[in-house]
Write an enzyme that holds these catalytic residues in place. Structure first.
Site, PDB file in Angstrom:
ATOM      1  N   TRP A  96       0.832  -1.202   0.000  1.00 56.26           N
ATOM      2  CA  TRP A  96       0.000   0.000   0.000  1.00 56.26           C
ATOM      3  C   TRP A  96       0.861   1.244   0.000  1.00 56.26           C
ATOM      4  CZ3 TRP A  96      -1.112  -4.335   2.888  1.00 56.26           C
ATOM      5  CH2 TRP A  96      -2.277  -5.020   2.484  1.00 56.26           C
TER       6      TRP A  96
ATOM      7  N   HIS B  22      -7.169   0.868   3.964  1.00 53.08           N
ATOM      8  CA  HIS B  22      -8.281  -0.049   3.697  1.00 53.08           C
ATOM      9  C   HIS B  22      -9.199  -0.052   4.917  1.00 53.08           C
ATOM     10  CE1 HIS B  22      -5.398  -3.548   5.169  1.00 53.08           C
ATOM     11  NE2 HIS B  22      -5.313  -2.488   5.914  1.00 53.08           N
TER      12      HIS B  22
ATOM     13  N   ARG C  83      -5.156   6.223  -0.487  1.00 53.06           N
ATOM     14  CA  ARG C  83      -3.915   5.650  -1.016  1.00 53.06           C
ATOM     15  C   ARG C  83      -3.191   6.700  -1.832  1.00 53.06           C
ATOM     16  NH1 ARG C  83      -5.703  -0.596  -2.476  1.00 53.06           N
ATOM     17  NH2 ARG C  83      -6.686  -0.897  -0.442  1.00 53.06           N
TER      18      ARG C  83
ATOM     19  N   GLN D 282     -14.510   1.758   0.552  1.00 53.25           N
ATOM     20  CA  GLN D 282     -14.545   0.289   0.581  1.00 53.25           C
ATOM     21  C   GLN D 282     -15.692  -0.167   1.462  1.00 53.25           C
ATOM     22  OE1 GLN D 282     -10.703  -1.161   1.967  1.00 53.25           O
ATOM     23  NE2 GLN D 282     -10.048  -1.551  -0.137  1.00 53.25           N
TER      24      GLN D 282
ATOM     25  N   VAL E  23      -5.506 -13.039   5.496  1.00 54.81           N
ATOM     26  CA  VAL E  23      -6.418 -14.157   5.195  1.00 54.81           C
ATOM     27  C   VAL E  23      -5.619 -15.361   4.712  1.00 54.81           C
ATOM     28  CG1 VAL E  23      -8.528 -12.839   4.701  1.00 54.81           C
ATOM     29  CG2 VAL E  23      -6.826 -13.182   2.894  1.00 54.81           C
TER      30      VAL E  23
ATOM     31  N   ALA F 231     -13.501 -12.835   5.697  1.00 51.42           N
ATOM     32  CA  ALA F 231     -13.493 -11.378   5.556  1.00 51.42           C
ATOM     33  C   ALA F 231     -13.447 -11.061   4.074  1.00 51.42           C
ATOM     34  CB  ALA F 231     -12.281 -10.772   6.259  1.00 51.42           C
TER      35      ALA F 231
END
Ligand code: PHE
Length: 347
Positions: free
Chosen positions: A158, A174, A200, A214, A257, A311
């Site tokens: 990022w 995010h 960003r 988001q 994740v 998620a």
């Protein structure tokens, strides 16, 4: 002094005063002096009784004649000055009453806000609560608790805007930091969505903005699997784009994740056959997702042997573009009401 001389004197002064009076106030003052209840001429006419019976009718006639003359002159002068006075005030205080009034318009929700409302409704039916989090975050929530340690190469993924403050303070890149915040504050089960702005430091083009929205989703419970993730996203896509939609997962990597995927919905415009909107791929990319990493669960005090969950994070502008056919993300934050008005709908 004879009656004639007195009247001639009054007349002379009255005439002079009349031509000197140059405002409404002055002419009214003049009237008070000569014709008012205590004015010179009035006093003269009232005093006729003191004259001899021979003088009285002559003086009365002359006095009344002067009164008639002065009254007529006064009226004409007063009229003229009143008109001039009005003209002057109108000129000084000019209001164009022929201009149309300013219409009051009722605002409408921004297309991104509409999408957030729709998504909140859709997820509420599946038991998800909508929560909001801070746009300015600490490195701990934006990165560390999401299994992105300071020396982890993924931290470079990022391009982050840092806030000039002690410690590591960033504009959140995010909505995922809210995963940790929600789990820290609640015991499982958890089912939340988190809509909001993210930031960003990127070059802008038709599909990139330095600020966009988001929608994060998080579900934690016993026995949650990838099937639940797929079912949830499929239901969302069908509510938004119609009953035939399908969801595609492809392997992807996000440190928080495991396994991680990116997900897409088949294009509602061409039914997946390929068109301009889906760039002839048949699929529209929506975002990233996966099963919450055991380290994230441990970090917030959840036992990964008991609990599991999924998620996902999707771009709200992107979703709105799919729904409206808008092909430049920069239009959403440009503030052009002609653009926004096209999407106005009753609240
Ligand atoms: N936070 C990720 C991003 O901004 C998206 C994501 C959310 C991926 C949740 C997996 C799970 O790219």
């Amino acid at each position: 002094m004879s009656v004639e001389t007195t009247l001639a004197d009054v007349r002379q002064r009255a005439m002079a005063g009349l031509s000197e009076a140059s405002s409404l106030g002055e002419i009214l003052e003049w009237e008070r002096l000569y014709l008012g209840p205590k004015g010179e001429l009035t006093v003269f006419l009232r005093s006729l009784g003191a004259l001899s019976p021979e003088e009285r009718p002559i003086a009365g006639k002359a006095g009344n004649a002067l009164k008639v003359e002065l009254t007529a002159l006064f009226e004409a002068r007063r009229q003229a000055l009143a008109t001039a006075d009005l003209d002057q005030r109108l000129e000084a205080d000019r209001v164009d009453v022929s201009l149309p009034g300013r219409a009051q318009t009722i605002g409408a929700a921004h297309p991104v806000s509409q999408m957030i409302d729709d998504l909140s409704d859709i997820f509420a039916l599946m038991g998800f609560q909508t929560v909001f989090g801070p746009e300015v975050e600490t490195g701990r929530y934006n990165f560390d608790l999401l299994n992105i340690p300071s020396d982890h190469p993924a931290r470079d993924v990022w391009d982050t805007m840092h806030v000039d403050a002690p410690g590591e303070i960033v504009m959140r890149t995010h909505t995922s930091p809210m995963q940790a915040r929600v789990m820290e504050q609640t015991d499982p089960p958890v089912r939340v969505i988190v809509p909001g702005r993210v930031f960003r430091y990127e070059a802008q083009d038709a599909s990139h903005e330095w600020m966009f929205h988001q929608l994060e989703g998080l579900a934690i419970d016993r026995n949650i699997t990838m099937a639940d993730l797929k079912g949830t996203l499929t239901e969302m896509a069908r509510q938004l784009f119609g009953p035939k939609r399908r969801i595609r997962f492809r392997c992807d990597f996000f440190p928080f994740v495991e396994p991680g995927v990116d997900f897409a919905v088949d294009c509602a415009i061409c039914d997946g056959k390929g068109c301009r909107v889906c760039k002839h791929t048949g699929w529209l990319e929506m975002g990233g997702a996966g099963m919450v990493h055991p380290r994230v669960l441990t970090g917030v005090g959840y036992d990964p042997a008991v609990y599991s969950g999924f998620a996902f994070g999707l771009g709200i502008e992107r979703l709105t573009m799919m729904r409206t056919g808008v092909d430049d993300i920069r239009a959403f934050a440009a503030g052009d009401v002609r653009f926004l008005r096209q999407f106005a709908r009753a609240a």
